[in-house]
Design a protein around this motif. Structure first.
Motif, PDB file in Angstrom:
ATOM      1  N   UNK A  71      48.075 -10.977   2.358  1.00  0.00           N
ATOM      2  CA  UNK A  71      47.857 -12.294   2.969  1.00  0.00           C
ATOM      3  C   UNK A  71      46.387 -12.708   2.925  1.00  0.00           C
ATOM      4  N   UNK A  72      45.477 -11.756   2.920  1.00  0.00           N
ATOM      5  CA  UNK A  72      44.055 -12.080   2.879  1.00  0.00           C
ATOM      6  C   UNK A  72      43.659 -12.727   1.553  1.00  0.00           C
ATOM      7  N   UNK A  73      44.364 -12.382   0.481  1.00  0.00           N
ATOM      8  CA  UNK A  73      44.064 -12.975  -0.815  1.00  0.00           C
ATOM      9  C   UNK A  73      44.283 -14.482  -0.809  1.00  0.00           C
ATOM     10  N   UNK A  74      45.245 -14.964  -0.017  1.00  0.00           N
ATOM     11  CA  UNK A  74      45.487 -16.405   0.079  1.00  0.00           C
ATOM     12  C   UNK A  74      44.273 -17.136   0.643  1.00  0.00           C
ATOM     13  N   UNK A  75      43.568 -16.506   1.561  1.00  0.00           N
ATOM     14  CA  UNK A  75      42.368 -17.115   2.138  1.00  0.00           C
ATOM     15  C   UNK A  75      41.194 -17.109   1.162  1.00  0.00           C
ATOM     16  N   UNK A  76      41.208 -16.213   0.192  1.00  0.00           N
ATOM     17  CA  UNK A  76      40.111 -16.081  -0.764  1.00  0.00           C
ATOM     18  C   UNK A  76      40.350 -16.868  -2.053  1.00  0.00           C
ATOM     19  N   UNK A  77      41.468 -17.542  -2.144  1.00  0.00           N
ATOM     20  CA  UNK A  77      41.854 -18.235  -3.368  1.00  0.00           C
ATOM     21  C   UNK A  77      41.754 -19.743  -3.147  1.00  0.00           C
ATOM     22  N   UNK A  78      41.376 -20.482  -4.207  1.00  0.00           N
ATOM     23  CA  UNK A  78      41.480 -21.935  -4.171  1.00  0.00           C
ATOM     24  C   UNK A  78      42.215 -22.378  -5.435  1.00  0.00           C
ATOM     25  N   UNK A  79      42.348 -23.655  -5.649  1.00  0.00           N
ATOM     26  CA  UNK A  79      43.122 -24.155  -6.794  1.00  0.00           C
ATOM     27  C   UNK A  79      42.507 -23.799  -8.143  1.00  0.00           C
ATOM     28  N   UNK A  80      41.219 -23.544  -8.161  1.00  0.00           N
ATOM     29  CA  UNK A  80      40.516 -23.318  -9.420  1.00  0.00           C
ATOM     30  C   UNK A  80      40.216 -21.862  -9.734  1.00  0.00           C
ATOM     31  N   UNK A  81      40.226 -21.000  -8.730  1.00  0.00           N
ATOM     32  CA  UNK A  81      39.759 -19.637  -8.974  1.00  0.00           C
ATOM     33  C   UNK A  81      40.477 -18.627  -8.077  1.00  0.00           C
ATOM     34  N   UNK A  82      40.674 -17.434  -8.605  1.00  0.00           N
ATOM     35  CA  UNK A  82      41.228 -16.319  -7.844  1.00  0.00           C
ATOM     36  C   UNK A  82      40.090 -15.578  -7.151  1.00  0.00           C
ATOM     37  N   UNK A  83      40.413 -14.669  -6.228  1.00  0.00           N
ATOM     38  CA  UNK A  83      39.364 -13.862  -5.594  1.00  0.00           C
ATOM     39  C   UNK A  83      38.554 -13.104  -6.645  1.00  0.00           C
ATOM     40  N   UNK A  84      37.290 -12.856  -6.356  1.00  0.00           N
ATOM     41  CA  UNK A  84      36.388 -12.166  -7.274  1.00  0.00           C
ATOM     42  C   UNK A  84      36.310 -10.695  -6.899  1.00  0.00           C
ATOM     43  N   UNK A  85      36.546  -9.829  -7.877  1.00  0.00           N
ATOM     44  CA  UNK A  85      36.385  -8.388  -7.682  1.00  0.00           C
ATOM     45  C   UNK A  85      35.027  -8.004  -8.245  1.00  0.00           C
ATOM     46  N   UNK A  86      34.244  -7.301  -7.460  1.00  0.00           N
ATOM     47  CA  UNK A  86      32.897  -6.924  -7.874  1.00  0.00           C
ATOM     48  C   UNK A  86      32.837  -5.416  -8.017  1.00  0.00           C
ATOM     49  N   UNK A  87      32.376  -4.970  -9.144  1.00  0.00           N
ATOM     50  CA  UNK A  87      32.181  -3.554  -9.432  1.00  0.00           C
ATOM     51  C   UNK A  87      31.064  -3.477 -10.452  1.00  0.00           C
ATOM     52  N   UNK A  88      31.289  -2.781 -11.553  1.00  0.00           N
ATOM     53  CA  UNK A  88      30.315  -2.772 -12.641  1.00  0.00           C
ATOM     54  C   UNK A  88      30.173  -4.191 -13.196  1.00  0.00           C
ATOM     55  N   UNK A  89      31.274  -4.939 -13.163  1.00  0.00           N
ATOM     56  CA  UNK A  89      31.299  -6.349 -13.554  1.00  0.00           C
ATOM     57  C   UNK A  89      31.966  -7.133 -12.434  1.00  0.00           C
ATOM     58  N   UNK A  90      31.763  -8.433 -12.410  1.00  0.00           N
ATOM     59  CA  UNK A  90      32.459  -9.301 -11.461  1.00  0.00           C
ATOM     60  C   UNK A  90      33.457 -10.149 -12.242  1.00  0.00           C
ATOM     61  N   UNK A  91      34.704 -10.217 -11.768  1.00  0.00           N
ATOM     62  CA  UNK A  91      35.711 -11.003 -12.468  1.00  0.00           C
ATOM     63  C   UNK A  91      36.801 -11.429 -11.490  1.00  0.00           C
ATOM     64  N   UNK A  92      37.433 -12.572 -11.737  1.00  0.00           N
ATOM     65  CA  UNK A  92      38.524 -13.021 -10.869  1.00  0.00           C
ATOM     66  C   UNK A  92      39.796 -12.219 -11.129  1.00  0.00           C
ATOM     67  N   UNK A  93      40.522 -11.896 -10.059  1.00  0.00           N
ATOM     68  CA  UNK A  93      41.780 -11.170 -10.191  1.00  0.00           C
ATOM     69  C   UNK A  93      42.661 -11.422  -8.975  1.00  0.00           C
ATOM     70  N   UNK A  94      43.962 -11.403  -9.182  1.00  0.00           N
ATOM     71  CA  UNK A  94      44.917 -11.506  -8.086  1.00  0.00           C
ATOM     72  C   UNK A  94      45.530 -10.148  -7.757  1.00  0.00           C
ATOM     73  N   UNK A  95      45.125  -9.109  -8.462  1.00  0.00           N
ATOM     74  CA  UNK A  95      45.668  -7.774  -8.204  1.00  0.00           C
ATOM     75  C   UNK A  95      45.021  -7.175  -6.970  1.00  0.00           C
TER      76      UNK A  95
END
Length: 68
Positions: free
Chosen positions: A24-48
């Protein structure tokens, strides 16, 4: 299943795969244009959902009771 120290009860047990953030927290981090951002060695949008072997099955059940 891997064996290690459960991060909740601090006992040495078999660990299950745990979600680090509820779905449910992912819904708060998402908007119409972008998925939540996962940050590690690289930063990238993901819904996983991010998972790790952190808790034993008993502690995981306590958190899942009534919904994640």
């Amino acid at each position: 299943m891997p064996v290690g120290v459960c991060k909740m009860c601090l006992l040495d047990k078999e660990l299950v795969s745990s979600h680090l953030m509820p779905a449910a927290l992912y819904d708060y981090c998402r908007n119409l244009e972008c998925s939540p951002i996962r940050v590690g060695a690289n930063a990238y949008p993901t819904d996983r959902q991010i998972e790790a072997h952190l808790l034993c099955s008993g502690c995981e059940a306590v958190l899942n009771r009534g919904g994640e």
